[in-house]
Design a protein around this motif. Structure first.
Motif, PDB file in Angstrom:
ATOM      1  N   LYS A  11       0.783  -1.197  -0.062  1.00 29.37           N
ATOM      2  CA  LYS A  11       0.033  -0.019  -0.091  1.00 29.37           C
ATOM      3  C   LYS A  11       1.058   1.313  -0.085  1.00 29.37           C
ATOM      4  O   LYS A  11       0.521   2.344  -0.833  1.00 29.37           O
ATOM      5  CB  LYS A  11      -0.858   0.055   1.290  1.00 29.37           C
ATOM      6  CG  LYS A  11      -2.036  -1.033   1.082  1.00 29.37           C
ATOM      7  CD  LYS A  11      -2.850  -0.913   2.477  1.00 29.37           C
ATOM      8  CE  LYS A  11      -3.645  -2.032   2.210  1.00 29.37           C
ATOM      9  NZ  LYS A  11      -4.852  -2.183   3.427  1.00 29.37           N
ATOM     10  N   GLU A  12       2.008   1.391   0.748  1.00 35.31           N
ATOM     11  CA  GLU A  12       2.899   2.482   0.863  1.00 35.31           C
ATOM     12  C   GLU A  12       3.555   2.606  -0.556  1.00 35.31           C
ATOM     13  O   GLU A  12       3.647   3.785  -0.997  1.00 35.31           O
ATOM     14  CB  GLU A  12       3.966   1.990   1.828  1.00 35.31           C
ATOM     15  CG  GLU A  12       4.790   3.313   2.217  1.00 35.31           C
ATOM     16  CD  GLU A  12       5.713   2.723   3.519  1.00 35.31           C
ATOM     17  OE1 GLU A  12       6.969   3.128   3.192  1.00 35.31           O
ATOM     18  OE2 GLU A  12       5.333   2.101   4.277  1.00 35.31           O
ATOM     19  N   VAL A  13       3.883   1.473  -1.108  1.00 36.31           N
ATOM     20  CA  VAL A  13       4.747   1.862  -2.555  1.00 36.31           C
ATOM     21  C   VAL A  13       3.782   2.062  -3.507  1.00 36.31           C
ATOM     22  O   VAL A  13       4.115   2.940  -4.389  1.00 36.31           O
ATOM     23  CB  VAL A  13       5.362   0.444  -2.852  1.00 36.31           C
ATOM     24  CG1 VAL A  13       5.683   0.270  -4.359  1.00 36.31           C
ATOM     25  CG2 VAL A  13       6.547   0.073  -1.949  1.00 36.31           C
ATOM     26  N   ARG A  14       2.368   1.701  -3.364  1.00 38.10           N
ATOM     27  CA  ARG A  14       1.557   2.179  -4.458  1.00 38.10           C
ATOM     28  C   ARG A  14       1.091   3.635  -4.209  1.00 38.10           C
ATOM     29  O   ARG A  14       0.915   4.393  -5.398  1.00 38.10           O
ATOM     30  CB  ARG A  14       0.144   1.272  -4.481  1.00 38.10           C
ATOM     31  CG  ARG A  14       0.272   0.032  -5.113  1.00 38.10           C
ATOM     32  CD  ARG A  14      -1.042  -0.854  -5.175  1.00 38.10           C
ATOM     33  NE  ARG A  14      -1.511  -1.007  -3.810  1.00 38.10           N
ATOM     34  CZ  ARG A  14      -1.318  -2.212  -3.090  1.00 38.10           C
ATOM     35  NH1 ARG A  14      -0.443  -3.151  -3.779  1.00 38.10           N
ATOM     36  NH2 ARG A  14      -1.907  -2.288  -1.876  1.00 38.10           N
ATOM     37  N   ALA A  15       0.908   4.132  -3.008  1.00 41.03           N
ATOM     38  CA  ALA A  15       0.604   5.581  -2.810  1.00 41.03           C
ATOM     39  C   ALA A  15       2.154   6.523  -3.359  1.00 41.03           C
ATOM     40  O   ALA A  15       1.693   7.363  -3.814  1.00 41.03           O
ATOM     41  CB  ALA A  15       0.386   5.607  -1.341  1.00 41.03           C
ATOM     42  N   PHE A  16       3.215   5.857  -3.128  1.00 40.13           N
ATOM     43  CA  PHE A  16       4.398   6.522  -3.555  1.00 40.13           C
ATOM     44  C   PHE A  16       4.375   6.628  -5.132  1.00 40.13           C
ATOM     45  O   PHE A  16       4.663   7.423  -5.570  1.00 40.13           O
ATOM     46  CB  PHE A  16       5.596   5.898  -3.084  1.00 40.13           C
ATOM     47  CG  PHE A  16       6.794   6.133  -3.486  1.00 40.13           C
ATOM     48  CD1 PHE A  16       7.188   7.535  -2.851  1.00 40.13           C
ATOM     49  CD2 PHE A  16       7.695   5.365  -4.131  1.00 40.13           C
ATOM     50  CE1 PHE A  16       8.466   7.981  -3.362  1.00 40.13           C
ATOM     51  CE2 PHE A  16       8.998   5.805  -4.557  1.00 40.13           C
ATOM     52  CZ  PHE A  16       9.401   7.221  -4.310  1.00 40.13           C
ATOM     53  N   GLY A  17       3.707   5.462  -5.693  1.00 35.21           N
ATOM     54  CA  GLY A  17       4.126   5.647  -7.138  1.00 35.21           C
ATOM     55  C   GLY A  17       2.936   6.509  -7.670  1.00 35.21           C
ATOM     56  O   GLY A  17       3.415   7.139  -8.571  1.00 35.21           O
ATOM     57  N   GLN A  18       1.689   6.623  -7.003  1.00 30.62           N
ATOM     58  CA  GLN A  18       0.759   7.502  -7.456  1.00 30.62           C
ATOM     59  C   GLN A  18       1.592   8.887  -7.468  1.00 30.62           C
ATOM     60  O   GLN A  18       1.308   9.620  -8.143  1.00 30.62           O
ATOM     61  CB  GLN A  18      -0.618   7.388  -6.614  1.00 30.62           C
ATOM     62  CG  GLN A  18      -1.288   6.211  -7.008  1.00 30.62           C
ATOM     63  CD  GLN A  18      -1.574   6.121  -8.539  1.00 30.62           C
ATOM     64  OE1 GLN A  18      -1.972   7.131  -9.208  1.00 30.62           O
ATOM     65  NE2 GLN A  18      -1.290   4.973  -8.939  1.00 30.62           N
TER      66      GLN A  18
END
Length: 125
Positions: free
Chosen positions: A103-110
């Protein structure tokens, strides 16, 4: 004057988990992932498991370059208590950690995606 930095260092050391404990926890995740991956046929799930394994390997390598993964994982799988009593709980712990990190990586990606768009916008677009 010198006492303050020494007290801060002692407090920091007291609250940080010892490297050996952190390595063991991460190695348990590597072992669990390896065991699950060995029974997985779905390429997409295998890929996700491989990513999780690389995450934990990176954590251990960052703390302890040259770590004996094969020796520690062999020891864990030879430990009846780990296999019979801890494996399921470790699988849940590691899965929860990987879900949170995902979840953290997806938010960072966004956030990166938005920043990248903004960086390449042309005036007047």
């Amino acid at each position: 004057m010198i006492a303050l930095p020494l007290m801060a260092a002692a407090a920091s050391a007291a609250t940080a988990a010892p490297v050996a404990d952190l390595n063991l926890a991460d190695t348990k995740c590597i072992a669990v992932i390896a065991a699950i991956a060995s029974r997985e046929d779905d390429p997409l799930r295998k890929s996700g498991l491989a990513s999780g394994m690389m995450y934990y390997i990176g954590r251990v390598d960052g703390r302890t370059p040259g770590y004996d993964y094969a020796g520690e994982i062999t020891r864990l799988f030879g430990d009846k208590s780990f296999v019979e009593n801890e494996f399921e709980g470790e699988a849940n712990r590691c899965g929860n950690e990987m879900t949170a990190k995902g979840k953290e990586v997806r938010a960072f990606g966004q956030a990166l995606k938005a920043a990248g768009r903004k960086a390449v916008e042309k005036p007047g677009d």
